[in-house]
Design a protein around this motif. Structure first.
Motif, PDB file in Angstrom:
ATOM      1  N   HIS A 266       9.990 -22.380 -26.372  1.00 34.10           N
ATOM      2  CA  HIS A 266       9.839 -21.034 -25.824  1.00 34.10           C
ATOM      3  C   HIS A 266      11.158 -20.261 -25.820  1.00 34.10           C
ATOM      4  CE1 HIS A 266       5.942 -21.831 -23.289  1.00 34.10           C
ATOM      5  NE2 HIS A 266       5.744 -21.874 -24.587  1.00 34.10           N
ATOM      6  N   HIS A 267      12.200 -20.903 -25.359  1.00 33.82           N
ATOM      7  CA  HIS A 267      13.490 -20.244 -25.187  1.00 33.82           C
ATOM      8  C   HIS A 267      14.425 -20.715 -26.293  1.00 33.82           C
ATOM      9  CE1 HIS A 267      11.551 -20.502 -21.199  1.00 33.82           C
ATOM     10  NE2 HIS A 267      11.961 -19.256 -21.108  1.00 33.82           N
ATOM     11  N   PHE A 268      14.751 -19.793 -27.189  1.00 35.98           N
ATOM     12  CA  PHE A 268      15.521 -20.145 -28.373  1.00 35.98           C
ATOM     13  C   PHE A 268      16.942 -19.602 -28.270  1.00 35.98           C
ATOM     14  CE2 PHE A 268      11.323 -20.942 -29.861  1.00 35.98           C
ATOM     15  CZ  PHE A 268      11.446 -21.889 -30.871  1.00 35.98           C
ATOM     16  N   THR A 269      17.850 -20.330 -28.905  1.00 32.22           N
ATOM     17  CA  THR A 269      19.248 -19.941 -28.979  1.00 32.22           C
ATOM     18  C   THR A 269      19.608 -19.706 -30.436  1.00 32.22           C
ATOM     19  OG1 THR A 269      19.776 -21.266 -27.021  1.00 32.22           O
ATOM     20  CG2 THR A 269      21.608 -20.643 -28.441  1.00 32.22           C
ATOM     21  N   ARG A 270      20.369 -18.665 -30.689  1.00 33.43           N
ATOM     22  CA  ARG A 270      20.802 -18.370 -32.045  1.00 33.43           C
ATOM     23  C   ARG A 270      21.864 -19.353 -32.491  1.00 33.43           C
ATOM     24  NH1 ARG A 270      20.273 -12.879 -33.144  1.00 33.43           N
ATOM     25  NH2 ARG A 270      20.964 -13.397 -35.245  1.00 33.43           N
ATOM     26  N   SER A 271      21.914 -19.627 -33.777  1.00 35.47           N
ATOM     27  CA  SER A 271      22.930 -20.495 -34.348  1.00 35.47           C
ATOM     28  C   SER A 271      23.958 -19.630 -35.078  1.00 35.47           C
ATOM     29  CB  SER A 271      22.274 -21.519 -35.266  1.00 35.47           C
ATOM     30  OG  SER A 271      23.211 -22.446 -35.736  1.00 35.47           O
ATOM     31  N   LEU A 272      24.525 -20.145 -36.174  1.00 30.76           N
ATOM     32  CA  LEU A 272      25.527 -19.396 -36.917  1.00 30.76           C
ATOM     33  C   LEU A 272      24.918 -18.143 -37.515  1.00 30.76           C
ATOM     34  CD1 LEU A 272      27.260 -22.396 -38.736  1.00 30.76           C
ATOM     35  CD2 LEU A 272      27.830 -21.372 -36.530  1.00 30.76           C
ATOM     36  N   ARG A 273      25.709 -17.097 -37.635  1.00 31.33           N
ATOM     37  CA  ARG A 273      25.197 -15.802 -38.091  1.00 31.33           C
ATOM     38  C   ARG A 273      25.453 -15.608 -39.579  1.00 31.33           C
ATOM     39  NH1 ARG A 273      23.941 -13.132 -33.227  1.00 31.33           N
ATOM     40  NH2 ARG A 273      23.831 -14.813 -31.707  1.00 31.33           N
ATOM     41  N   THR A 274      25.244 -16.653 -40.328  1.00 32.07           N
ATOM     42  CA  THR A 274      25.350 -16.597 -41.784  1.00 32.07           C
ATOM     43  C   THR A 274      24.094 -17.214 -42.374  1.00 32.07           C
ATOM     44  OG1 THR A 274      26.533 -18.715 -41.789  1.00 32.07           O
ATOM     45  CG2 THR A 274      27.865 -16.707 -41.802  1.00 32.07           C
ATOM     46  N   SER A 275      23.925 -17.083 -43.680  1.00 35.31           N
ATOM     47  CA  SER A 275      22.713 -17.579 -44.318  1.00 35.31           C
ATOM     48  C   SER A 275      22.713 -19.102 -44.377  1.00 35.31           C
ATOM     49  CB  SER A 275      22.589 -17.026 -45.734  1.00 35.31           C
ATOM     50  OG  SER A 275      21.460 -17.589 -46.390  1.00 35.31           O
ATOM     51  N   PHE A 276      21.581 -19.686 -44.000  1.00 35.05           N
ATOM     52  CA  PHE A 276      21.414 -21.127 -44.109  1.00 35.05           C
ATOM     53  C   PHE A 276      21.261 -21.561 -45.560  1.00 35.05           C
ATOM     54  CE2 PHE A 276      18.375 -24.847 -43.646  1.00 35.05           C
ATOM     55  CZ  PHE A 276      19.367 -25.755 -43.323  1.00 35.05           C
ATOM     56  N   LEU A 277      20.747 -20.681 -46.414  1.00 30.05           N
ATOM     57  CA  LEU A 277      20.607 -20.981 -47.841  1.00 30.05           C
ATOM     58  C   LEU A 277      21.818 -20.424 -48.580  1.00 30.05           C
ATOM     59  CD1 LEU A 277      16.824 -20.244 -48.495  1.00 30.05           C
ATOM     60  CD2 LEU A 277      17.915 -22.435 -47.970  1.00 30.05           C
ATOM     61  N   PRO A 278      22.569 -21.274 -49.279  1.00 27.59           N
ATOM     62  CA  PRO A 278      23.818 -20.818 -49.907  1.00 27.59           C
ATOM     63  C   PRO A 278      23.615 -19.829 -51.048  1.00 27.59           C
ATOM     64  CG  PRO A 278      23.311 -23.078 -50.561  1.00 27.59           C
ATOM     65  CD  PRO A 278      22.336 -22.718 -49.476  1.00 27.59           C
ATOM     66  N   GLU A 279      22.389 -19.735 -51.580  1.00 27.09           N
ATOM     67  CA  GLU A 279      22.149 -18.811 -52.694  1.00 27.09           C
ATOM     68  C   GLU A 279      22.252 -17.346 -52.290  1.00 27.09           C
ATOM     69  OE1 GLU A 279      18.706 -20.704 -55.300  1.00 27.09           O
ATOM     70  OE2 GLU A 279      18.448 -20.957 -53.152  1.00 27.09           O
ATOM     71  N   TYR A 280      22.062 -17.060 -51.004  1.00 25.05           N
ATOM     72  CA  TYR A 280      22.104 -15.657 -50.579  1.00 25.05           C
ATOM     73  C   TYR A 280      23.541 -15.148 -50.624  1.00 25.05           C
ATOM     74  CZ  TYR A 280      21.813 -11.464 -47.751  1.00 25.05           C
ATOM     75  OH  TYR A 280      21.896 -10.175 -47.323  1.00 25.05           O
ATOM     76  N   LYS A 281      23.784 -14.149 -51.422  1.00 29.55           N
ATOM     77  CA  LYS A 281      25.127 -13.598 -51.571  1.00 29.55           C
ATOM     78  C   LYS A 281      25.175 -12.123 -51.204  1.00 29.55           C
ATOM     79  CE  LYS A 281      26.589 -17.515 -53.298  1.00 29.55           C
ATOM     80  NZ  LYS A 281      27.451 -18.430 -52.505  1.00 29.55           N
ATOM     81  N   GLY A 282      24.105 -11.592 -50.636  1.00 31.18           N
ATOM     82  CA  GLY A 282      24.078 -10.184 -50.274  1.00 31.18           C
ATOM     83  C   GLY A 282      23.521  -9.289 -51.354  1.00 31.18           C
ATOM     84  N   GLN A 283      23.253  -9.851 -52.530  1.00 27.57           N
ATOM     85  CA  GLN A 283      22.669  -9.070 -53.603  1.00 27.57           C
ATOM     86  C   GLN A 283      21.214  -8.752 -53.254  1.00 27.57           C
ATOM     87  OE1 GLN A 283      23.221 -12.229 -53.609  1.00 27.57           O
ATOM     88  NE2 GLN A 283      21.552 -13.359 -54.554  1.00 27.57           N
ATOM     89  N   PRO A 284      20.575  -7.800 -53.933  1.00 29.12           N
ATOM     90  CA  PRO A 284      19.154  -7.563 -53.643  1.00 29.12           C
ATOM     91  C   PRO A 284      18.356  -8.851 -53.748  1.00 29.12           C
ATOM     92  CG  PRO A 284      19.994  -5.826 -55.033  1.00 29.12           C
ATOM     93  CD  PRO A 284      21.085  -6.862 -54.937  1.00 29.12           C
ATOM     94  N   SER A 285      17.796  -9.280 -52.640  1.00 29.44           N
ATOM     95  CA  SER A 285      17.062 -10.545 -52.637  1.00 29.44           C
ATOM     96  C   SER A 285      16.292 -10.693 -51.341  1.00 29.44           C
ATOM     97  CB  SER A 285      18.018 -11.734 -52.798  1.00 29.44           C
ATOM     98  OG  SER A 285      18.976 -11.739 -51.756  1.00 29.44           O
ATOM     99  N   VAL A 286      15.222 -11.458 -51.415  1.00 31.14           N
ATOM    100  CA  VAL A 286      14.408 -11.794 -50.256  1.00 31.14           C
ATOM    101  C   VAL A 286      14.156 -13.295 -50.301  1.00 31.14           C
ATOM    102  CG1 VAL A 286      12.114 -11.597 -49.236  1.00 31.14           C
ATOM    103  CG2 VAL A 286      13.315  -9.548 -49.987  1.00 31.14           C
ATOM    104  N   PHE A 287      14.460 -13.968 -49.198  1.00 30.53           N
ATOM    105  CA  PHE A 287      14.192 -15.397 -49.057  1.00 30.53           C
ATOM    106  C   PHE A 287      13.291 -15.592 -47.840  1.00 30.53           C
ATOM    107  CE2 PHE A 287      18.206 -15.268 -51.319  1.00 30.53           C
ATOM    108  CZ  PHE A 287      18.140 -16.326 -52.212  1.00 30.53           C
ATOM    109  N   TRP A 288      12.018 -15.889 -48.079  1.00 33.26           N
ATOM    110  CA  TRP A 288      11.116 -16.216 -46.978  1.00 33.26           C
ATOM    111  C   TRP A 288      11.120 -17.732 -46.806  1.00 33.26           C
ATOM    112  CZ3 TRP A 288      10.091 -11.868 -44.650  1.00 33.26           C
ATOM    113  CH2 TRP A 288       9.810 -10.705 -45.353  1.00 33.26           C
ATOM    114  N   LEU A 289      12.020 -18.253 -45.996  1.00 35.35           N
ATOM    115  CA  LEU A 289      12.075 -19.699 -45.745  1.00 35.35           C
ATOM    116  C   LEU A 289      10.985 -20.014 -44.729  1.00 35.35           C
ATOM    117  CD1 LEU A 289      13.454 -22.379 -46.273  1.00 35.35           C
ATOM    118  CD2 LEU A 289      15.094 -21.827 -44.461  1.00 35.35           C
ATOM    119  N   TYR A 290       9.896 -20.646 -45.206  1.00 35.12           N
ATOM    120  CA  TYR A 290       8.665 -20.634 -44.411  1.00 35.12           C
ATOM    121  C   TYR A 290       8.115 -22.007 -44.050  1.00 35.12           C
ATOM    122  CZ  TYR A 290       5.196 -17.374 -42.589  1.00 35.12           C
ATOM    123  OH  TYR A 290       4.444 -16.581 -41.767  1.00 35.12           O
TER     124      TYR A 290
END
Length: 460
Positions: A266-290
């Motif tokens: 129920h009560h969640f805490t945020r972790s690191l504020r960077t992408s968990f998937l290393p492929e994300y580089k800020g380029q146009p992209s969508v990653f639905w990690l589901y």
């Protein structure tokens, strides 16, 4: 079995010479449907009869018609389209089409539901949005005996509305099922509702929202969540890189995953504020990690991936595919050390006997068992000491990479500490510490003091 993951320092007494980092999911396979582009939030991966069944949302590459599709795998990595055969649906566009999806219709979650018996073995929470007329979304439940043949339960869900993305999981700490979802169409919040039967639900409660540590204009888009190691891991989708606007945020920006975590679902805490998937580089992209599935030696992660930005990925339907990642056991996050010696000391545990498992990759590592029962009159301020034979200098040194290193000591088996309160200390260099696990019951300072006094017969 208790597993200490190092998302934060709540259960640590000491941490020197380390840096907290995400683990390293490794891309090991890509699944592409020849007929459909999978740009939408999915896939849903479940096990059935010893096989992995993957259900995913796709849009036909020519007609743009939407569908829920199925693929099958023996190992959870190499998938092929599932030839379903005739299931009574007119106008199917492919043999692996489970059901057509009209515009605005998306599954929020698909989950195994043993309480449903053979006919309702699997539950799907379906959402439908009415665009540009009422700007509303409504939800209902579909059930299946086999993940292929789906039937809608009568009626909408009273008092429950949601929009993807999200998920559902069995919440052992609350003795129910918890649904993580957005409250209604167009909102970008992350909340939860509980249910025991997928017929009635508690009210939506927000469990996460963006805060001052987020990048400007970032939004939290949703969070598929999974039970793991006695806690709950959220695969948090962050909507980032939006251009400043005085109108709705939709036709720009990227989606990438962060991690969140909870002890009660129920009560969640945020972790690191960077992408968990290393492929994300800020380029146009969508990653639905589901989706996430545990195997004997690793964890599999599944993400629908598009090279288009948010909004355009839904209309273009050109680049969508499903990326499959392998993550080491307990490998969500680690405490990383350089060539200098680092030290991590846990808080107290009641040790129940047996091996202590350390998940580590290091050039060199040792461990020590610190006994805090040495002075039973020293209640809260009991000062731990290392019993001769169980110090770092008494530990057989470790070098390499193991998800289950069992430290061995000159003093013999560590069962001599059974029933006592102890700390576990690890010293290492040139590597990463991922977890400490075993028959360990975490206990706070005051409760540990009471436990010691009861054990000594001084209080009841």
């Amino acid at each position: 079995m208790y597993t200490e993951l190092f998302f934060d320092d709540y259960r640590l007494f000491g941490r020197e010479g380390t840096k907290r980092k995400y683990g390293r999911p490794k891309l090991i396979a890509t699944y592409t449907d020849a007929n459909f582009s999978s740009d939408y939030p999915s896939p849903f991966v479940l096990e059935r009869d010893g096989k992995y069944i993957m259900l995913y949302i796709g849009k036909h590459r020519e007609s743009k018609a939407g569908a829920l599709l199925a693929a099958i795998s023996d190992d959870g990595v190499d998938f092929t389209p599932l030839n379903i055969g005739d299931i009574g649906i007119d106008g199917r566009l492919a043999e692996n089409e489970v059901m057509p999806l009209k515009n605005g219709q998306e599954p929020l979650a698909i989950i195994e539901y043993p309480e449903g018996g053979d006919d309702e073995r699997y539950i799907m929470i379906m959402t439908e949005a009415e665009y540009r007329t009422r700007y509303v979304v409504f939800s209902y439940v579909m059930t299946s005996p086999d993940l292929v043949h789906w039937h809608r339960r009568d009626g909408e869900l009273p008092g429950f509305t949601c929009e993807p993305i999200g998920g559902a999981f069995h919440n052992a700490s609350k003795n129910c099922y918890t649904v993580i979802h957005r409250s209604t169409w167009g909102t970008r919040d992350v909340g939860y509702a509980d249910t025991k039967d997928f017929r009635t639900f508690t009210d939506h409660e927000v469990c996460l929202h963006q805060d001052a540590l987020d990048a400007p204009l970032d939004e939290l888009y949703g969070m598929p969540t999974f039970a793991y190691g006695g806690m709950y891991i959220g695969l948090l989708s962050v909507y980032a890189d939006n251009a400043p606007s005085r109108c709705v945020k939709y036709d720009s920006g990227n989606i990438y995953p962060q991690l969140a975590y909870s002890s009660d679902g129920h009560h969640f805490t945020r972790s690191l504020r960077t992408s968990f998937l290393p492929e994300y580089k800020g380029q146009p992209s969508v990653f639905w990690l589901y989706s996430m599935k545990e195997r004997a030696n690793d964890i599999l992660l599944y993400a629908a991936h598009s090279d288009e930005p948010h909004g355009r990925c839904f209309s273009e339907n050109k680049t969508g595919r499903i990326s499959i990642y392998s993550l080491r056991r307990d490998g969500f996050i680690c405490l990383s050390a350089d060539e200098k010696t680092a030290t991590v000391t846990t808080r107290e545990y009641i040790y129940g006997g047996g091996e202590i498992n350390i998940n580590i990759s290091a050039k060199h590592a040792t461990a020590a068992i610190i006994d805090t029962t040495s002075d039973e009159n020293d209640n809260i301020l009991a000062k731990g000491h290392v019993v001769p034979g169980f110090d770092h200098c008494d530990c057989d040194g470790f070098s390499g990479d193991s998800t289950c290193w069992h430290p061995k000591f000159a003093g013999g088996p560590i069962d001599v500490f059974t029933g006592k309160t102890v700390l576990v200390e690890v010293r290492y260099s040139g590597g990463e510490l991922y977890s400490v696990s075993g028959d360990l019951t975490p206990i706070g300072n005051t409760d540990a003091a009471r436990y010691r006094l009861r054990r000594a017969g001084k209080i009841k």
